[in-house]
Design a protein around this motif. Structure first.
Motif, PDB file in Angstrom:
ATOM      1  N   LEU A 284      -5.551  -8.439   1.249  1.00  0.00           N
ATOM      2  CA  LEU A 284      -4.797  -7.423   1.986  1.00  0.00           C
ATOM      3  C   LEU A 284      -4.075  -6.527   0.995  1.00  0.00           C
ATOM      4  O   LEU A 284      -3.286  -7.009   0.183  1.00  0.00           O
ATOM      5  CB  LEU A 284      -3.811  -8.090   2.949  1.00  0.00           C
ATOM      6  N   GLU A 285      -4.365  -5.224   1.044  1.00  0.00           N
ATOM      7  CA  GLU A 285      -3.776  -4.272   0.104  1.00  0.00           C
ATOM      8  C   GLU A 285      -3.316  -3.028   0.866  1.00  0.00           C
ATOM      9  O   GLU A 285      -3.800  -2.745   1.967  1.00  0.00           O
ATOM     10  CB  GLU A 285      -4.801  -3.859  -0.976  1.00  0.00           C
ATOM     11  N   GLN A 286      -2.372  -2.291   0.251  1.00  0.00           N
ATOM     12  CA  GLN A 286      -1.935  -1.029   0.835  1.00  0.00           C
ATOM     13  C   GLN A 286      -1.625  -0.025  -0.269  1.00  0.00           C
ATOM     14  O   GLN A 286      -1.348  -0.389  -1.414  1.00  0.00           O
ATOM     15  CB  GLN A 286      -0.726  -1.216   1.748  1.00  0.00           C
ATOM     16  N   GLU A 287      -1.670   1.247   0.116  1.00  0.00           N
ATOM     17  CA  GLU A 287      -1.381   2.341  -0.824  1.00  0.00           C
ATOM     18  C   GLU A 287      -0.620   3.421  -0.061  1.00  0.00           C
ATOM     19  O   GLU A 287      -0.944   3.743   1.088  1.00  0.00           O
ATOM     20  CB  GLU A 287      -2.688   2.918  -1.389  1.00  0.00           C
ATOM     21  N   TRP A 288       0.405   3.978  -0.742  1.00  0.00           N
ATOM     22  CA  TRP A 288       1.203   5.059  -0.150  1.00  0.00           C
ATOM     23  C   TRP A 288       0.864   6.365  -0.848  1.00  0.00           C
ATOM     24  O   TRP A 288       0.745   6.419  -2.069  1.00  0.00           O
ATOM     25  CB  TRP A 288       2.702   4.775  -0.303  1.00  0.00           C
ATOM     26  N   GLU A 311       7.373  16.413   6.304  1.00  0.00           N
ATOM     27  CA  GLU A 311       6.428  16.129   5.225  1.00  0.00           C
ATOM     28  C   GLU A 311       5.637  14.865   5.555  1.00  0.00           C
ATOM     29  O   GLU A 311       6.222  13.823   5.870  1.00  0.00           O
ATOM     30  CB  GLU A 311       7.153  15.956   3.898  1.00  0.00           C
ATOM     31  N   PRO A 312       4.309  14.928   5.490  1.00  0.00           N
ATOM     32  CA  PRO A 312       3.505  13.751   5.846  1.00  0.00           C
ATOM     33  C   PRO A 312       3.533  12.690   4.752  1.00  0.00           C
ATOM     34  O   PRO A 312       3.524  12.987   3.561  1.00  0.00           O
ATOM     35  CB  PRO A 312       2.096  14.323   6.010  1.00  0.00           C
ATOM     36  N   LEU A 313       3.589  11.444   5.181  1.00  0.00           N
ATOM     37  CA  LEU A 313       3.504  10.286   4.296  1.00  0.00           C
ATOM     38  C   LEU A 313       2.308   9.456   4.766  1.00  0.00           C
ATOM     39  O   LEU A 313       2.259   9.045   5.926  1.00  0.00           O
ATOM     40  CB  LEU A 313       4.793   9.463   4.357  1.00  0.00           C
ATOM     41  N   THR A 314       1.336   9.232   3.897  1.00  0.00           N
ATOM     42  CA  THR A 314       0.090   8.545   4.266  1.00  0.00           C
ATOM     43  C   THR A 314       0.138   7.102   3.806  1.00  0.00           C
ATOM     44  O   THR A 314       0.476   6.815   2.650  1.00  0.00           O
ATOM     45  CB  THR A 314      -1.130   9.244   3.644  1.00  0.00           C
ATOM     46  N   ARG A 315      -0.211   6.203   4.725  1.00  0.00           N
ATOM     47  CA  ARG A 315      -0.269   4.765   4.442  1.00  0.00           C
ATOM     48  C   ARG A 315      -1.717   4.300   4.625  1.00  0.00           C
ATOM     49  O   ARG A 315      -2.283   4.438   5.709  1.00  0.00           O
ATOM     50  CB  ARG A 315       0.659   3.995   5.376  1.00  0.00           C
ATOM     51  N   ILE A 316      -2.306   3.747   3.564  1.00  0.00           N
ATOM     52  CA  ILE A 316      -3.700   3.287   3.590  1.00  0.00           C
ATOM     53  C   ILE A 316      -3.694   1.773   3.428  1.00  0.00           C
ATOM     54  O   ILE A 316      -3.242   1.251   2.400  1.00  0.00           O
ATOM     55  CB  ILE A 316      -4.530   3.953   2.480  1.00  0.00           C
ATOM     56  N   ILE A 317      -4.178   1.060   4.448  1.00  0.00           N
ATOM     57  CA  ILE A 317      -4.229  -0.405   4.454  1.00  0.00           C
ATOM     58  C   ILE A 317      -5.687  -0.840   4.392  1.00  0.00           C
ATOM     59  O   ILE A 317      -6.514  -0.386   5.189  1.00  0.00           O
ATOM     60  CB  ILE A 317      -3.547  -0.975   5.711  1.00  0.00           C
ATOM     61  N   THR A 359     -10.754  -0.359   6.382  1.00  0.00           N
ATOM     62  CA  THR A 359      -9.721   0.509   5.820  1.00  0.00           C
ATOM     63  C   THR A 359      -9.118   1.337   6.943  1.00  0.00           C
ATOM     64  O   THR A 359      -9.833   2.021   7.675  1.00  0.00           O
ATOM     65  CB  THR A 359     -10.303   1.435   4.742  1.00  0.00           C
ATOM     66  N   VAL A 360      -7.786   1.253   7.079  1.00  0.00           N
ATOM     67  CA  VAL A 360      -7.048   1.978   8.108  1.00  0.00           C
ATOM     68  C   VAL A 360      -6.128   2.982   7.424  1.00  0.00           C
ATOM     69  O   VAL A 360      -5.394   2.630   6.494  1.00  0.00           O
ATOM     70  CB  VAL A 360      -6.224   1.015   8.986  1.00  0.00           C
ATOM     71  N   LYS A 361      -6.179   4.223   7.885  1.00  0.00           N
ATOM     72  CA  LYS A 361      -5.359   5.291   7.313  1.00  0.00           C
ATOM     73  C   LYS A 361      -4.414   5.803   8.389  1.00  0.00           C
ATOM     74  O   LYS A 361      -4.844   6.175   9.481  1.00  0.00           O
ATOM     75  CB  LYS A 361      -6.249   6.412   6.780  1.00  0.00           C
ATOM     76  N   GLN A 362      -3.116   5.846   8.072  1.00  0.00           N
ATOM     77  CA  GLN A 362      -2.091   6.313   8.991  1.00  0.00           C
ATOM     78  C   GLN A 362      -1.302   7.442   8.340  1.00  0.00           C
ATOM     79  O   GLN A 362      -0.872   7.318   7.189  1.00  0.00           O
ATOM     80  CB  GLN A 362      -1.137   5.180   9.383  1.00  0.00           C
ATOM     81  N   VAL A 363      -1.105   8.527   9.077  1.00  0.00           N
ATOM     82  CA  VAL A 363      -0.282   9.656   8.623  1.00  0.00           C
ATOM     83  C   VAL A 363       1.039   9.589   9.370  1.00  0.00           C
ATOM     84  O   VAL A 363       1.067   9.650  10.611  1.00  0.00           O
ATOM     85  CB  VAL A 363      -0.994  10.991   8.861  1.00  0.00           C
ATOM     86  N   ASP A 395       4.483  -5.487   2.237  1.00  0.00           N
ATOM     87  CA  ASP A 395       5.868  -5.040   2.349  1.00  0.00           C
ATOM     88  C   ASP A 395       5.936  -3.734   3.118  1.00  0.00           C
ATOM     89  O   ASP A 395       5.026  -2.909   3.083  1.00  0.00           O
ATOM     90  CB  ASP A 395       6.492  -4.862   0.968  1.00  0.00           C
ATOM     91  N   GLY A 396       7.052  -3.543   3.800  1.00  0.00           N
ATOM     92  CA  GLY A 396       7.330  -2.264   4.424  1.00  0.00           C
ATOM     93  C   GLY A 396       7.914  -1.295   3.405  1.00  0.00           C
ATOM     94  O   GLY A 396       7.830  -1.515   2.192  1.00  0.00           O
ATOM     95  N   LEU A 397       8.532  -0.234   3.893  1.00  0.00           N
ATOM     96  CA  LEU A 397       9.076   0.786   2.994  1.00  0.00           C
ATOM     97  C   LEU A 397      10.353   1.351   3.593  1.00  0.00           C
ATOM     98  O   LEU A 397      10.413   1.688   4.781  1.00  0.00           O
ATOM     99  CB  LEU A 397       8.058   1.904   2.781  1.00  0.00           C
TER     100      LEU A 397
END
Length: 575
Positions: A284-288, A311-317, A359-363, A395-397
């Motif tokens: 399980l990995e994520q990228e901001w 401003e958009p913040l993208t979260r990729i899980i 892979t899930v991408k959230q804006v 982790d959250g942010l």
């Protein structure tokens, strides 16, 4: 008189001799005509092995139709290919000969004694031929009775949990010329079988002979508990035989099946909590994006980062599960606070080295300034290697949302706010300062008031002296501000969804009817969904532009139809 008769008799002798000569010639050709159009059938060997190819040749001394030979009687005891037909015409010593010949590749499909029946071609028939078929032919060195095709299979485990997948590898080694080949997947009651990836093809040389090797993988998922029989994969096709040294070739059917296997499927352990995910390994990995400057801390959120409203913040899980089918991948559901707008893109799946990846991408777009906490993620899964339940976490942010940056956007016109008798919840109390000394400000104020009165008296006198002068509106022009509708139209044409949404939220719409507001909100939502939603795709801005232009035209019409005050007609003109 007598002499005359002799002359007549002599004149008839040449005619008689010619007739006799003609008859002798015809009689000489009669045996040839009688022996023409004779059909003969021969074989290259009459003792063969099962599936060993031999050649049948049928010839006739005449030019006949190439479809005159009917091979259907062979179907009962033989396998045969398409015949090769040739015709020949030759002249030897003034004699013309013609010939038609059929060559057919044949093979027996069982052990025993079989008869090639007589063939009738025109008025001629061939003699029958007896073929003896053995288990293997000792006098055959060019054709093998058993096709040179090998089928191997392999699995990575025989014991698995319900819902878990195993990898099934099947490899075919082919040393023959193949036609209409097909590989049938393994199957079993209580098993879901899906091909994993594309076929892999390679060439290899074994003992001086070249082979084609085809490898295919299957993902097999167990959906019931107990002992399950896995039927092996099957290979079906046709081997082309007789193409070398024969006038024709034939296709021999090939049907091979891999060995069956027994699988032991275990059930879900008692006491397991959460969604059932049996696997030997889960990643399980994520990228901001943009990347945050803080580092994750154990049992806490990362240190605060800063973004601005809008401003958009993208979260990729990314979730990778070994030995798992795509249908068993979990739905990653996260509860975000109401102060943000979230657009989920459609998950992207892939498979590599036994892992199924999602892979899930959230804006994420903040709508309010202040401190914002984005949720963490945890997934429970069953480790099939250790036989224990494990939990993987992300982790959250925690971020600090600043007010929107107006330096990069067009300023919106100021709109007077409607009065609200209720006090604001987070209103800051106004600081009151008590002035104890007036200082020199009262004198300055009196001076400016005196000057203003003098200026007013002079202006009234000038107006009285020039009663017909019109009020010049150009002497004091009010600075114009940008029209909000024009700003929206410009942002839509420029393809800036975030700016369109910001302008739309700040635009006062009290003067619009409910139907028009509903249509505008529907088009803005469609724009954001097409840009950041799951079904991401092209967005047609024509509908939103048409609605905004409709509002713009209504504003122009309203400004042109403003009438003068009704009391103006009651004032008599001066003159």
């Amino acid at each position: 008189m007598k002499r005359k008769m002799n002359i007549l008799s002599l004149s008839k002798r040449p005619t008689t001799a010619f007739l006799w000569a003609t008859m002798l010639i015809i009689a000489g050709f009669m045996p040839a005509i009688a022996s023409a159009a004779q059909a003969v059938a021969t074989v290259s060997k009459n003792i063969v092995g099962v599936n060993e190819v031999f050649q049948l040749t049928v010839s006739v001394d005449a030019n006949v139709n190439t479809n005159a030979l009917d091979l259907s009687p062979l179907a009962n005891s033989f396998t045969y290919g398409r015949p090769s037909v040739s015709t020949n015409t030759a002249m030897i010593n003034g004699v013309i000969t013609r010939n038609t010949e059929w060559k057919v590749a044949m093979a027996t499909n069982a052990i025993g004694e079989f008869t090639i029946p007589s063939f009738r071609i025109g008025s001629s028939t061939t003699d029958p031929i007896v073929i003896q078929s053995l288990k293997s032919s000792k006098n055959s060195s060019t054709n093998s009775a058993e096709p040179d095709i090998k089928l191997d299979t392999e699995i990575d485990k025989e014991q698995l949990y319900v819902g878990e997948s195993l990898r099934y590898r099947v490899q075919i080694r082919i040393g023959e010329q193949i036609d209409q080949a097909a590989l049938i997947a393994p199957q079993g009651n209580g098993l879901d079988v899906v091909q994993d990836g594309d076929d892999r093809q390679a060439e290899t040389v074994i003992n001086g002979r070249r082979y084609i090797v085809i490898t295919r993988y299957y993902q097999i998922t167990a959906n019931k508990v107990g002992s399950i029989l896995l039927e092996g994969a099957k290979f079906k096709g046709s081997v082309i035989k007789g193409s070398r040294g024969f006038g024709s070739s034939l296709s021999l059917p090939v049907d091979k099946q891999a060995q069956n296997l027994s699988l032991d499927v275990k059930g879900k352990p008692a006491g397991y909590q959460g969604l059932w995910l049996p696997t030997p390994e889960l990643q399980l990995e994520q990228e901001w994006q943009p990347q945050v400057n803080s580092q994750p801390q154990s049992n806490s959120l990362p240190q605060s980062s800063e973004v601005r409203v809008g401003e958009p913040l993208t979260r990729i899980i990314t979730l990778r599960i070994k030995n798992a089918a795509q249908s068993s991948m979990p739905n990653l559901s996260l509860q975000y606070p109401g102060s943000v707008r979230v657009y989920d893109e459609k998950p992207v799946y892939s498979s590599n080295d036994g892992f199924t990846s999602m892979t899930v991408k959230q804006v994420i777009i903040p709508r309010e300034h202040g401190q914002l906490t984005l949720p963490a993620l945890s997934i429970n899964w069953w480790n099939t290697t250790t036989g224990q339940q494990e939990t993987s976490k992300l982790d959250g942010l925690s971020i600090n949302v600043l007010p929107g940056d107006t330096s990069n956007t067009i300023s919106m016109p100021l709109v007077p706010a409607l009065s609200d008798p209720r006090p604001a919840e987070n209103a800051t109390p106004t600081e009151v300062k008590v002035v104890t000394s007036s200082g020199w400000w009262p004198w300055t104020t009196a001076l400016f008031a005196t000057l203003w009165l003098i200026t007013l008296m002079l202006w009234l006198r000038a107006k009285k002296n020039a009663p017909t002068a019109k009020s010049a509106t150009t002497s004091a022009q009010v600075p114009t501000v940008a029209n909000p509708v024009e700003q929206l139209i410009a942002a839509v044409k420029a393809g800036q969804p975030l700016r369109v949404q910001t302008y739309y939220q700040q635009w006062p719409k009290q003067h619009l009817n409910n139907e028009l507001i509903s249509q505008l909100e529907k088009e803005v939502a469609a724009m954001m969904a097409a840009t950041y939603g799951k079904e991401k795709g092209a967005w047609d801005k024509a509908a939103l532009l048409a609605l905004l232009q409709q509002v713009q035209q209504a504003q122009k019409n309203k400004s042109h139809t403003i009438k003068p005050p009704a009391l103006q007609s009651l004032v008599p003109p001066k003159g």
